[in-house]
Design an enzyme around this catalytic site. Sequence first.
Site, PDB file in Angstrom:
ATOM      1  N   GLY A   1     -96.201  99.383  93.245  1.00 43.88           N
ATOM      2  CA  GLY A   1     -97.188  99.979  92.086  1.00 43.88           C
ATOM      3  C   GLY A   1     -96.909 101.558  91.880  1.00 43.88           C
ATOM      4  O   GLY A   1     -96.428 102.000  92.981  1.00 43.88           O
ATOM      5  N   CYS A   2     -97.290 102.140  91.023  1.00 41.50           N
ATOM      6  CA  CYS A   2     -97.263 103.574  90.676  1.00 41.50           C
ATOM      7  C   CYS A   2     -98.069 104.436  91.782  1.00 41.50           C
ATOM      8  O   CYS A   2     -97.528 105.395  92.581  1.00 41.50           O
ATOM      9  CB  CYS A   2     -97.536 104.095  89.404  1.00 41.50           C
ATOM     10  SG  CYS A   2     -98.760 103.234  88.715  1.00 41.50           S
ATOM     11  N   PHE A   3     -99.447 104.231  91.735  1.00 32.82           N
ATOM     12  CA  PHE A   3    -100.258 104.856  92.757  1.00 32.82           C
ATOM     13  C   PHE A   3     -99.504 104.432  94.172  1.00 32.82           C
ATOM     14  O   PHE A   3     -99.652 105.418  95.077  1.00 32.82           O
ATOM     15  CB  PHE A   3    -101.509 104.370  92.590  1.00 32.82           C
ATOM     16  CG  PHE A   3    -102.471 105.127  91.605  1.00 32.82           C
ATOM     17  CD1 PHE A   3    -102.591 106.484  91.838  1.00 32.82           C
ATOM     18  CD2 PHE A   3    -103.055 104.035  90.640  1.00 32.82           C
ATOM     19  CE1 PHE A   3    -103.433 106.983  90.612  1.00 32.82           C
ATOM     20  CE2 PHE A   3    -103.643 104.928  89.669  1.00 32.82           C
ATOM     21  CZ  PHE A   3    -104.348 106.260  89.811  1.00 32.82           C
TER      22      PHE A   3
END
Length: 340
Positions: free
Chosen positions: A148-150
């Site tokens: 995921g991005c985070f």
Amino acid sequence: MRVAVIGAAGYAGGELLRLLLSHPDVTDWVATSRSQAGKPVGDVHPQLRSLTDRRFEAVEPAEAARGRDVVFLALEHGESSKVAPALFAGGAGLVVDIAADFRVADEALYAKYYGAHTSPELLPRFRYGLADVEGIRLRGATAIAAPGCFATAAQLALYPLAGIPGLEPALFAVTGSSGAGVQPRPTTHHPARAHNLFAYSVMGHRHEAEVLSNWRRWTGRSDASARLMTHSGPFVRGIHLTLHANGAAGSRAAGELYRSAYAGRPFVRVLEQPPELTHVVGTNEAHIHAVASPDGSEIQVMVVIDNLVKGAGGQAVQAMNLALGIDERRGLVTGGIFPC
Ligand SMILES: NC(=O)c1ccc[n+]([C@@H]2O[C@H](COP(=O)([O-])OP(=O)(O)OC[C@H]3O[C@@H](n4cnc5c(N)ncnc54)[C@H](OP(=O)(O)O)[C@@H]3O)[C@@H](O)[C@H]2O)c1
């Protein structure tokens, strides 16, 4: 190389297409969408008009995947689990999923954040594709769960610290609105986000599951914690994350720790000063600054990435390159678009 992008009408799918259409080894591609089937790709993603006049296909994922070397899944959460069995049965060469379905191998940890997994039998097939950490270890993978991005920003901050005993870092992160996808919702559309800043998913953002999973593996401590504090920021692209931890005494100079951990990694740049978000927008780069307090008891690390490139499409393409044994930089070396 023949590729397919399933769910290509969303923001992450559009970013994948932008990169794949310019990738020197991609010779043919197909993009599917249920909602935009039959429409020109350039009507849905106007930024791609100069690259293609093709249309979105309405075909089922397994049919789109037939004869393809690589299949990217850019679907909303839960959909990849439904289509993956047919892709495997059809003999897809490499499946790269950018949703969360296969990122956490530990079923109990997955269930705590997402609920019971619908296809747990498929979890062992997937490798976690944190490209800048895994590097050539991804070679030969046939199924990759892109982080995921985070989680990408968080883990790039955490990884070099894993050898320091007992650290319990806190990670404060702010994301732009494109992280929420193409469909506006009351908390994600422009009037709610422009000129605003607020926390969300307090004490339990879903990306914490994959962050904890790897932080515990790297530290060798099954109870290690790393709290992720997520915020919605008034910009479109990017994530700015700050890690803070006490108890770092005895560590080498912070910057040196990061330079050494990412030596030779082409997309991680360790800076001498705090990084700025707009300097990575449009690129596959992560810019990092790490500093310890004068007595060495405290460490702060800042990371910036573009959520749609390093945090989604770019990382997926980098993982593909690594899995196929080609130069991981292929199709990914580009300047940013500052000012933006
Ligand atoms: N956004 C990010 O920064 C980011 C970063 C890393 C990972 N991811 C993950 O990637 C996956 C896709 O995320 P996303 O941000 O791309 O979500 P999105 O923009 O909401 O797109 C997801 C899907 O929504 C559908 N869709 C429905 N109505 C649409 C419309 N009017 N226009 C375009 N598409 C429409 C599309 O599929 P159909 O047309 O087939 O219905 C599209 O594939 C998610 O699992 C997400 O968690 C996202």
